[in-house]
Design a protein around this motif. Structure first.
Motif, PDB file in Angstrom:
ATOM      1  N   GLY A 177       9.807  17.185  -5.252  1.00 18.46           N
ATOM      2  CA  GLY A 177       9.060  18.389  -4.866  1.00 18.46           C
ATOM      3  C   GLY A 177       9.037  18.642  -3.378  1.00 18.46           C
ATOM      4  N   LEU A 178       9.647  17.752  -2.596  1.00  7.23           N
ATOM      5  CA  LEU A 178       9.655  17.942  -1.139  1.00  7.23           C
ATOM      6  C   LEU A 178      10.876  18.761  -0.741  1.00  7.23           C
ATOM      7  N   PRO A 179      10.846  19.376   0.417  1.00  6.61           N
ATOM      8  CA  PRO A 179      12.013  20.132   0.869  1.00  6.61           C
ATOM      9  C   PRO A 179      13.197  19.199   1.165  1.00  6.61           C
ATOM     10  N   PHE A 180      14.360  19.803   1.246  1.00  5.55           N
ATOM     11  CA  PHE A 180      15.593  19.045   1.481  1.00  5.55           C
ATOM     12  C   PHE A 180      15.623  18.433   2.882  1.00  5.55           C
ATOM     13  N   ARG A 181      16.117  17.202   2.944  1.00  3.71           N
ATOM     14  CA  ARG A 181      16.280  16.516   4.232  1.00  3.71           C
ATOM     15  C   ARG A 181      17.411  15.509   4.105  1.00  3.71           C
ATOM     16  N   LEU A 182      18.273  15.476   5.082  1.00  5.56           N
ATOM     17  CA  LEU A 182      19.410  14.542   5.082  1.00  5.56           C
ATOM     18  C   LEU A 182      19.760  14.180   6.518  1.00  5.56           C
ATOM     19  N   ALA A 183      19.910  12.870   6.763  1.00  5.38           N
ATOM     20  CA  ALA A 183      20.338  12.412   8.091  1.00  5.38           C
ATOM     21  C   ALA A 183      21.855  12.242   8.034  1.00  5.38           C
ATOM     22  N   VAL A 184      22.532  12.877   8.967  1.00  6.21           N
ATOM     23  CA  VAL A 184      24.002  12.833   8.968  1.00  6.21           C
ATOM     24  C   VAL A 184      24.469  11.436   9.376  1.00  6.21           C
ATOM     25  N   ASP A 185      25.343  10.822   8.561  1.00  2.27           N
ATOM     26  CA  ASP A 185      25.879   9.531   9.000  1.00  2.27           C
ATOM     27  C   ASP A 185      27.368   9.579   9.348  1.00  2.27           C
ATOM     28  N   ARG A 186      28.021  10.697   9.046  1.00  2.00           N
ATOM     29  CA  ARG A 186      29.451  10.780   9.314  1.00  2.00           C
ATOM     30  C   ARG A 186      29.847  12.248   9.372  1.00  2.00           C
ATOM     31  N   ALA A 187      30.832  12.581  10.195  1.00  2.00           N
ATOM     32  CA  ALA A 187      31.363  13.946  10.230  1.00  2.00           C
ATOM     33  C   ALA A 187      32.874  13.858  10.345  1.00  2.00           C
ATOM     34  N   PHE A 188      33.566  14.716   9.624  1.00  2.00           N
ATOM     35  CA  PHE A 188      35.031  14.739   9.705  1.00  2.00           C
ATOM     36  C   PHE A 188      35.489  16.135   9.312  1.00  2.00           C
ATOM     37  N   THR A 189      36.789  16.396   9.442  1.00  2.98           N
ATOM     38  CA  THR A 189      37.274  17.706   8.999  1.00  2.98           C
ATOM     39  C   THR A 189      38.154  17.521   7.783  1.00  2.98           C
ATOM     40  N   ARG A 190      38.058  18.493   6.900  1.00  3.20           N
ATOM     41  CA  ARG A 190      38.942  18.508   5.741  1.00  3.20           C
ATOM     42  C   ARG A 190      39.847  19.730   5.942  1.00  3.20           C
ATOM     43  N   PRO A 191      41.150  19.504   5.972  1.00  2.00           N
ATOM     44  CA  PRO A 191      42.057  20.620   6.258  1.00  2.00           C
ATOM     45  C   PRO A 191      41.779  21.814   5.340  1.00  2.00           C
ATOM     46  N   GLY A 192      41.684  22.971   5.952  1.00  2.00           N
ATOM     47  CA  GLY A 192      41.440  24.182   5.172  1.00  2.00           C
ATOM     48  C   GLY A 192      39.971  24.448   4.900  1.00  2.00           C
ATOM     49  N   HIS A 193      39.093  23.473   5.198  1.00  2.30           N
ATOM     50  CA  HIS A 193      37.665  23.656   4.926  1.00  2.30           C
ATOM     51  C   HIS A 193      36.817  23.609   6.184  1.00  2.30           C
ATOM     52  N   GLY A 194      37.323  22.907   7.186  1.00  2.00           N
ATOM     53  CA  GLY A 194      36.518  22.754   8.398  1.00  2.00           C
ATOM     54  C   GLY A 194      35.653  21.515   8.303  1.00  2.00           C
TER      55      GLY A 194
END
Ligand SMILES: Nc1nc2c(ncn2[C@@H]2O[C@H](COP(=O)(O)OP(=O)(O)OP(=O)(O)O)[C@@H](O)[C@H]2O)c(=O)[nH]1
Ligand SMILES: [Mg+2]
Length: 637
Positions: A177-194
């Motif tokens: 019932g709580l709002p969405f929350r997420l801590a980013v642990d990784r970032a990368f690019t997927r070709p064609g998606h960004g």
């Protein structure tokens, strides 16, 4: 109903964590070339494990002491811990440190694997098992299964699966019932998606195509659209608490986002550089003295912090204290969120605890009242948390929306609790739509307002009432809206008596009756309209009717109340006109000029009949001085 959860490893370097996850899932989590070359894990690795009807996102952490910060970033979302201890090595420093971190982060379930059991004899194995039992005694792993395994012989792997399935059964339901929350642990690019970011959903639900708030460590927030949502490599409609998620953010450049950033429902979190926390110094550590510099690990963020211990000089090892953390960057947290503190060089874990105020201002140390409130806050139920959060919010108050993050309750819970606390008079209305504050704050302002009104009455006993503006300005250090609202509240409660724009104490005996006050208002209004050509008192005799004999008293009160100014017997000006006279004469005589009664009469546009008493009045109140038939401005000392 079975739900997905996060299974995470913990344990000393080289104890076989990655090998064990490989054997259980078929996935080699050491994906970086450097990891493969060195044979050690450096950063978090991810896999998926199906156990009966449950499916777990697996996070494999590095054991190396230099990468504990990566371990903490992963461990923040563990539902189920797999503590790995090599049977040949036994309990080692990072076994203890990782285990401390799991406890500090509030992990509640787990299993111990005694790995490499092919490498030791039965006696050693028994010894290691006992060592592990000693380590976990009195903790969440006290009753956990300790399973000897070997990835070489396959021994113990079925038993380990069974033990994990048992420990991972009946996880709390995903719908929190709580709002969405997420801590980013990784970032990368997927070709064609960004850009794609990954993380563990800490609360709530997110659907593809929704907008989220992207909170950056520099304190800025931007709304961004999530184009698609993936789980374990498959596009899904939505992700929910306890799941690993990969979110495609086409509008975000890869270089701009990374570990330590947070994504959350729009309007849920507020980034802050000051937190109030409850903090426990690690049992085996050096303790945490006041003013200690440390690194705060919260979610996936890793920020420089200075600790202010509020209720002691230091937190001794194993001891809980109340503290504030002053941070070098912003974090977006919620009530109850666990964190870990490590020393600045990243060499050891100093302690950890839970957030009490995700957005705080500096509190004074050793202030008994605040400390008592904060002390209750950590252990309070949802209703009391709403009450305490409203108290801590001060005069300005809070809304059910704010309470989601500041008291860790759902919107529905916040609305219910606020309503019930209002019914029981513990919360009261605060200015602004939908805002409430703690009744204690309102009561404190009520007391102050009543004291000011009493002082005004004492200073001018003859006045039947006093201007609300005088009350508000006497309490100028409080927000005007709050004082105004409190005055209105006191009028509603009949503790103050209204008199137009003025008020009187309910127990004040006014000099004038209600009808006399009405007549006073009429007279004062007539003077206001007349300006510098005021009417004569006897002109009101007819209108006064039976009240005519009391006209002198009415004039006396009107002057005492500051509504009229007496120039001479039977000659009065409205207070605003008197102020205007002073202003114009000051302007006329500015720069050492002098003037006759005639000049002043012309400047005011009145007749000689009024100009003479007006000039005498100005002499009397010290605006002008007379020298023969000319006047100049009085020298101010
Ligand atoms: N004999 C034996 N060796 C094992 C076993 N499990 C792992 N190993 C070996 O132990 C070494 C370390 O294994 P990893 O799985 O990389 O250890 P780790 O705990 O993931 O290490 P870090 O991630 O760097 O902390 C490797 O050489 C493995 O082959 C086992 O059950 N028996
Ligand atoms: Mg590893």
């Amino acid at each position: 109903m079975a739900r997905d959860g996060i299974l995470g490893t913990a344990g000393h370097i080289d104890h076989g964590k990655t090998s064990l996850i490989h054997a259980l899932t078929g996935t080699d989590c050491d994906r970086l070339p450097e990891e493969r070359a060195r044979g050690i894990t450096i950063d978090l690795g991810f896999a998926r494990l199906t156990l009966g009807e449950s499916s777990f996102g697996v996070i494999d952490v590095p054991g190396h002491e230099r990468f504990v910060r990566n371990m903490v970033a992963g461990a923040t979302g563990f539902d189920l811990a797999l503590l790995v201890v090599a049977a040949d090595d036994g309990v080692m420093p990072q076994t203890r440190e990782h285990f401390d971190i799991l406890q500090l982060l509030g992990v509640r379930r787990g299993v111990v694997a005694l790995t490499k059991c092919d490498a030791v004899d039965a006696v050693t194995l028994e010894l290691r098992a006992r060592e592990v039992r000693d380590l976990v005694a009195g903790t969440f792993l006290e009753a956990a299964a300790v399973v000897p395994t070997s990835v070489r012989t396959g021994e113990g792997l079925p038993e380990l699966r069974d033990a994990l399935a048992a420990a991972g059964r009946d996880l709390p339901p995903a719908g929190d019932g709580l709002p969405f929350r997420l801590a980013v642990d990784r970032a990368f690019t997927r070709p064609g998606h960004g850009t794609v970011v990954t993380g563990t959903v800490a609360s709530g639900t997110l659907r593809a195509d929704e907008a989220v708030a992207w909170h950056r460590p520099d304190g800025t927030t931007e709304a961004v659209r999530v184009r698609s949502v993936n789980r374990h490599g498959e596009a899904v409609d939505r992700v929910e608490r306890g799941q690993r998620a990969a979110l495609n953010l086409p509008g975000v450049p890869l270089a701009a986002i990374g570990r330590g950033h947070d994504l959350a429902a729009v309007g849920y979190l507020t980034p802050s550089r000051v937190l109030t926390v409850t903090l426990r110094a690690a049992a085996g550590g050096p303790g945490v003295p006041h003013r200690r510099t440390a690194r705060l690990h919260l979610g996936t963020a890793d920020v420089q912090a200075v600790v202010s211990v509020l209720d002691a000089d230091r937190a001794e090892p194993g001891e809980w204290v109340l503290a504030q953390l002053f941070l070098a960057g912003h974090v977006a947290g919620v009530w109850g969120q666990p964190f870990v503190l490590r020393d600045s060089s990243g060499e050891r874990t100093l302690g950890g605890g839970r957030i009490l105020q995700p957005v705080a201002t500096k509190l004074r140390r050793r202030e008994a009242e605040t400390l008592a409130v904060l002390g209750q806050f950590a252990a309070a139920d949802g209703r009391d948390r709403c009450r305490i959060a409203a108290y801590l919010a001060g005069y300005g108050g809070t809304t059910p929306h704010d309470l989601r993050a500041t008291a860790g309750v759902t919107l529905a819970e916040a609305e219910t609790h606020v309503e019930s606390l209002r019914q029981s008079m513990q919360l009261a209305e605060s200015p602004g739509p939908g805002r409430t504050t703690h009744a204690a704050h309102i009561q404190a302002v009520e007391t102050k307002v009543l004291a000011v009104v009493a002082t005004l009455h004492a200073a001018q006993p003859i006045a039947s009432s006093h201007d609300r503006v005088a009350v508000v300005s006497a309490l100028g250090y409080l927000p005007e809206a709050v004082v105004t609202a409190v005055i209105e509240g006191l009028v509603r409660q009949k503790r103050l008596t209204p008199d137009g724009k003025r008020v009187a104490a309910a127990d004040h005996t006014p000099r004038l009756s209600v009808n006399q006050r009405k007549l006073r208002d009429k007279i004062v209004e007539a003077y206001r309209v007349a300006g510098f050509e005021p009417p004569e008192p006897k002109g009101f005799v007819n209108a006064a009717g039976g009240l005519a004999p009391t006209l002198p008293a009415i004039y006396e009160v009107a002057c005492a109340e500051g509504l009229l100014v007496a120039l001479s017997p039977d000659l009065y000006l409205h207070a605003a006109s008197a102020a205007e006279v002073t202003r114009r004469v000051r302007a006329l005589l500015a720069g050492g000029q002098s003037a006759t009664v005639g000049d002043i009469r012309d400047a005011l546009g009145t007749s000689r009949k009024f100009a003479v008493p007006i000039c005498e009045y100005l002499d009397r109140v010290g605006v002008t001085v007379r020298d023969g038939d000319r006047r100049t401005l009085a020298q101010r000392v």
